[in-house]
Each structure stands twice: as structure tokens, then as C-alpha cells.
Scaffold this motif. Structure first.
Motif, PDB file in Angstrom:
ATOM      1  N   UNK A   1       0.776  -1.229   0.000  1.00  0.00           N
ATOM      2  CA  UNK A   1       0.000   0.000   0.000  1.00  0.00           C
ATOM      3  C   UNK A   1       0.801   1.270   0.000  1.00  0.00           C
ATOM      4  N   UNK A   2       1.916   1.328   0.713  1.00  0.00           N
ATOM      5  CA  UNK A   2       2.685   2.565   0.796  1.00  0.00           C
ATOM      6  C   UNK A   2       3.390   2.889  -0.512  1.00  0.00           C
ATOM      7  N   UNK A   3       3.984   1.876  -1.153  1.00  0.00           N
ATOM      8  CA  UNK A   3       4.697   2.090  -2.410  1.00  0.00           C
ATOM      9  C   UNK A   3       3.703   1.954  -3.548  1.00  0.00           C
ATOM     10  N   UNK A   4       3.630   3.002  -4.364  1.00  0.00           N
ATOM     11  CA  UNK A   4       2.671   3.018  -5.472  1.00  0.00           C
ATOM     12  C   UNK A   4       3.269   2.516  -6.770  1.00  0.00           C
ATOM     13  N   UNK A   5       4.595   2.458  -6.859  1.00  0.00           N
ATOM     14  CA  UNK A   5       5.223   1.983  -8.079  1.00  0.00           C
ATOM     15  C   UNK A   5       6.730   2.090  -7.987  1.00  0.00           C
TER      16      UNK A   5
ATOM     17  N   UNK B   1      10.102 -12.999  -7.646  1.00  0.00           N
ATOM     18  CA  UNK B   1       8.703 -13.012  -7.222  1.00  0.00           C
ATOM     19  C   UNK B   1       8.023 -11.736  -7.693  1.00  0.00           C
ATOM     20  N   UNK B   2       6.755 -11.831  -8.002  1.00  0.00           N
ATOM     21  CA  UNK B   2       5.992 -10.665  -8.470  1.00  0.00           C
ATOM     22  C   UNK B   2       5.992  -9.583  -7.393  1.00  0.00           C
ATOM     23  N   UNK B   3       6.302  -8.361  -7.795  1.00  0.00           N
ATOM     24  CA  UNK B   3       6.296  -7.231  -6.867  1.00  0.00           C
ATOM     25  C   UNK B   3       4.850  -6.843  -6.552  1.00  0.00           C
ATOM     26  N   UNK B   4       4.586  -6.401  -5.331  1.00  0.00           N
ATOM     27  CA  UNK B   4       3.212  -6.072  -4.946  1.00  0.00           C
ATOM     28  C   UNK B   4       2.789  -4.659  -5.333  1.00  0.00           C
ATOM     29  N   UNK B   5       3.456  -4.072  -6.335  1.00  0.00           N
ATOM     30  CA  UNK B   5       3.126  -2.735  -6.821  1.00  0.00           C
ATOM     31  C   UNK B   5       3.530  -2.682  -8.295  1.00  0.00           C
ATOM     32  N   UNK B   6       2.968  -1.764  -9.067  1.00  0.00           N
ATOM     33  CA  UNK B   6       3.342  -1.637 -10.476  1.00  0.00           C
ATOM     34  C   UNK B   6       4.829  -1.292 -10.608  1.00  0.00           C
ATOM     35  N   UNK B   7       5.435  -1.788 -11.665  1.00  0.00           N
ATOM     36  CA  UNK B   7       6.861  -1.513 -11.854  1.00  0.00           C
ATOM     37  C   UNK B   7       7.220  -1.556 -13.325  1.00  0.00           C
ATOM     38  N   UNK B   8       8.374  -0.955 -13.614  1.00  0.00           N
ATOM     39  CA  UNK B   8       8.899  -0.897 -14.962  1.00  0.00           C
ATOM     40  C   UNK B   8      10.402  -1.143 -14.880  1.00  0.00           C
ATOM     41  N   UNK B   9      10.894  -2.112 -15.664  1.00  0.00           N
ATOM     42  CA  UNK B   9      12.330  -2.376 -15.755  1.00  0.00           C
ATOM     43  C   UNK B   9      12.834  -1.714 -17.032  1.00  0.00           C
ATOM     44  N   UNK B  10      13.858  -0.882 -16.889  1.00  0.00           N
ATOM     45  CA  UNK B  10      14.469  -0.200 -18.023  1.00  0.00           C
ATOM     46  C   UNK B  10      15.857  -0.783 -18.225  1.00  0.00           C
ATOM     47  N   UNK B  11      16.133  -1.252 -19.441  1.00  0.00           N
ATOM     48  CA  UNK B  11      17.408  -1.915 -19.715  1.00  0.00           C
ATOM     49  C   UNK B  11      18.064  -1.335 -20.966  1.00  0.00           C
TER      50      UNK B  11
ATOM     51  N   UNK C   1       9.324   8.201 -18.473  1.00  0.00           N
ATOM     52  CA  UNK C   1       8.933   6.833 -18.119  1.00  0.00           C
ATOM     53  C   UNK C   1       8.335   6.786 -16.717  1.00  0.00           C
ATOM     54  N   UNK C   2       8.915   7.533 -15.794  1.00  0.00           N
ATOM     55  CA  UNK C   2       8.386   7.586 -14.430  1.00  0.00           C
ATOM     56  C   UNK C   2       6.974   8.182 -14.435  1.00  0.00           C
ATOM     57  N   UNK C   3       6.776   9.260 -15.173  1.00  0.00           N
ATOM     58  CA  UNK C   3       5.436   9.852 -15.279  1.00  0.00           C
ATOM     59  C   UNK C   3       4.454   8.859 -15.900  1.00  0.00           C
ATOM     60  N   UNK C   4       4.920   8.154 -16.931  1.00  0.00           N
ATOM     61  CA  UNK C   4       4.072   7.166 -17.591  1.00  0.00           C
ATOM     62  C   UNK C   4       3.674   6.061 -16.624  1.00  0.00           C
ATOM     63  N   UNK C   5       4.617   5.607 -15.819  1.00  0.00           N
ATOM     64  CA  UNK C   5       4.323   4.582 -14.811  1.00  0.00           C
ATOM     65  C   UNK C   5       3.239   5.080 -13.866  1.00  0.00           C
TER      66      UNK C   5
ATOM     67  N   UNK D   1      -0.373   3.224 -11.873  1.00  0.00           N
ATOM     68  CA  UNK D   1      -0.636   3.456 -10.465  1.00  0.00           C
ATOM     69  C   UNK D   1      -2.054   3.904 -10.182  1.00  0.00           C
ATOM     70  N   UNK D   2      -2.631   4.658 -11.072  1.00  0.00           N
ATOM     71  CA  UNK D   2      -3.929   5.229 -10.780  1.00  0.00           C
ATOM     72  C   UNK D   2      -5.076   4.286 -11.101  1.00  0.00           C
ATOM     73  N   UNK D   3      -4.776   3.158 -11.728  1.00  0.00           N
ATOM     74  CA  UNK D   3      -5.815   2.185 -12.044  1.00  0.00           C
ATOM     75  C   UNK D   3      -5.996   1.223 -10.877  1.00  0.00           C
ATOM     76  N   UNK D   4      -7.202   0.729 -10.674  1.00  0.00           N
ATOM     77  CA  UNK D   4      -7.377  -0.331  -9.669  1.00  0.00           C
ATOM     78  C   UNK D   4      -6.531  -1.535 -10.059  1.00  0.00           C
ATOM     79  N   UNK D   5      -6.091  -2.304  -9.080  1.00  0.00           N
ATOM     80  CA  UNK D   5      -5.193  -3.436  -9.335  1.00  0.00           C
ATOM     81  C   UNK D   5      -5.737  -4.379 -10.409  1.00  0.00           C
ATOM     82  N   UNK D   6      -7.022  -4.669 -10.383  1.00  0.00           N
ATOM     83  CA  UNK D   6      -7.596  -5.598 -11.359  1.00  0.00           C
ATOM     84  C   UNK D   6      -7.540  -5.051 -12.779  1.00  0.00           C
ATOM     85  N   UNK D   7      -7.500  -3.728 -12.932  1.00  0.00           N
ATOM     86  CA  UNK D   7      -7.517  -3.126 -14.262  1.00  0.00           C
ATOM     87  C   UNK D   7      -6.117  -2.910 -14.838  1.00  0.00           C
ATOM     88  N   UNK D   8      -5.079  -3.126 -14.043  1.00  0.00           N
ATOM     89  CA  UNK D   8      -3.724  -2.911 -14.539  1.00  0.00           C
ATOM     90  C   UNK D   8      -3.396  -3.902 -15.635  1.00  0.00           C
ATOM     91  N   UNK D   9      -2.671  -3.404 -16.621  1.00  0.00           N
ATOM     92  CA  UNK D   9      -2.339  -4.284 -17.742  1.00  0.00           C
ATOM     93  C   UNK D   9      -1.208  -5.219 -17.374  1.00  0.00           C
TER      94      UNK D   9
END
Length: 194
Positions: free
Chosen positions: A82-86, A113-123, A170-174, A179-187
Motif C-alpha cells: 500500500x505505501x509504495x505506489x510503483x 517473485x511478483x512485486x506487490x506494486x506496479x513496476x517498470x524495468x528499463x534496460x 517513463x516515471x510519469x508514464x508509470x 498506479x492510478x488504475x485499480x489493481x484488477x484493471x492494470x495491464x
């Protein structure tokens, strides 16, 4: 107000690094300061991140670089949801690879393991500290969107990125798309090439 914790990797981020430049230009961004930047124990870094989060407030973004990405993966195992949004996870170094600098302990094996918040890996396609395949493995396991930015080395000062405006985008896009979508709606995680 959303605050951003910047999480450098080994040796910290020097003044020319995009993390340092972002911190200098945005009062909502703050660096997590570690006691030992050269020969750290992962458990100590996890404890310090916990301390930083305790003071940061309820609405946090994480921006990690290099070994800082491994730190986030280890920390997430026991984190309070809950505290970390992404999290923006940039150039995740591979602590199980021969190229990983000596002296750091406890970072391997890296949690897959799957992270409990949205995330983006940049490589980057020519990062000396992680192969593209391994970075993709991290992204899949963590449930992260995977973004390939081409040949940018370790995505650090030597990469010549300056303020790295593309990273801020990319951070703004994340924030805006996940972050603003409910968990079930996240792609589901995807691959993007810039």
C-alpha cells in the motif's frame, strides 16, 4: 503528495548521475543513504530502506538503479502493501553474474517473485552488468513492464544521459498508466523499445 525515494546501487550515484540530477531539481525526490556503498550487506540495505519509508509518508515511488533494483526485490518480500505506489527499476545489475562487483553480500540469489506494486524495468542492450535476457527474466518475474532503450551502457553518468528526460517521462508514464488504475484493471507486463 507523492514522494520519490531514489535508490542508488553500489558506490552511490555521483553528481553527474541522472539520479543526483533529479534529486537536485525536485524537492519531492530524496536519496536513500546507505552506510556502506562499497561492501554492503543486503540485509543492512533493506533495513535502511525500511527506515527511509517510515519517514517518507504514505504515497511513495521508488526509483532504483543497478544493485538498488536487487535491493527493491529483496525488500518487497516482506514489505507492507500500500505505501509504495510503483517502482522504476533501471539497469538492474545481476548479482549472480561474474560481472557483479565483489564485496557486496546477500544480494544473490535475486528474488524472482511478483512485486506487490506496479513496476517498470528499463534496460540497455549493452549493459556490462546484466544481459538483455536476464533483465527480461527479472521483468517477467517481477510483473514489470520491460523497456529497452538501446545502447546506453549501464544507464549511468558514463552513458552521457545528463538529466535523462526520457527516464522522467517513463516515471510519469508509470504513474499515469498503472498506479492510478485499480489493481484488477492494470495491464499485464509488456515490452517496449525506445
Amino acid at each position: 503528495m507523492t514522494r520519490t525515494l531514489l535508490i542508488p546501487g553500489l558506490y552511490n550515484s555521483d553528481p553527474g548521475h541522472w539520479q543526483s540530477r533529479w534529486e537536485a531539481g525536485d524537492e519531492t525526490m530524496e536519496r536513500v543513504i546507505q552506510d556502506d556503498w562499497e561492501t554492503p550487506h543486503c540485509a543492512d540495505w533493506v533495513a535502511r530502506l525500511d527506515q527511509a519509508l517510515a519517514y517518507a509518508g504514505p504515497d511513495i515511488l521508488l526509483v532504483a538503479h543497478s544493485a538498488g533494483c536487487a535491493l527493491v526485490a529483496h525488500w518487497a518480500i516482506g514489505c507492507q502493501q500500500g505505501q509504495v505506489r510503483g517502482a522504476l527499476l533501471v539497469a538492474p545489475s545481476d548479482p549472480e553474474a561474474p560481472s557483479f562487483p565483489g564485496g557486496a553480500t546477500g544480494f544473490a540469489p535475486i528474488p524472482l517473485l511478483r512485486l506487490p506494486f506496479p513496476s517498470m524495468v528499463v534496460a540497455s542492450s549493452n549493459d556490462p552488468f546484466v544481459t538483455v535476457g536476464r533483465a527480461q527474466t527479472f521483468a517477467r518475474a517481477w510483473g514489470s513492464e520491460f523497456v529497452m532503450i538501446g545502447e546506453a551502457g549501464h544507464i549511468n553518468t558514463a552513458s552521457g544521459l545528463g538529466d535523462w528526460h526520457e527516464g522522467l517521462a517513463l516515471l510519469r508514464n508509470l504513474c499515469e498508466t498503472q498506479q492510478l488504475k485499480p489493481r484488477a484493471a492494470r495491464r499485464e507486463p509488456s515490452l517496449r523499445v525506445l
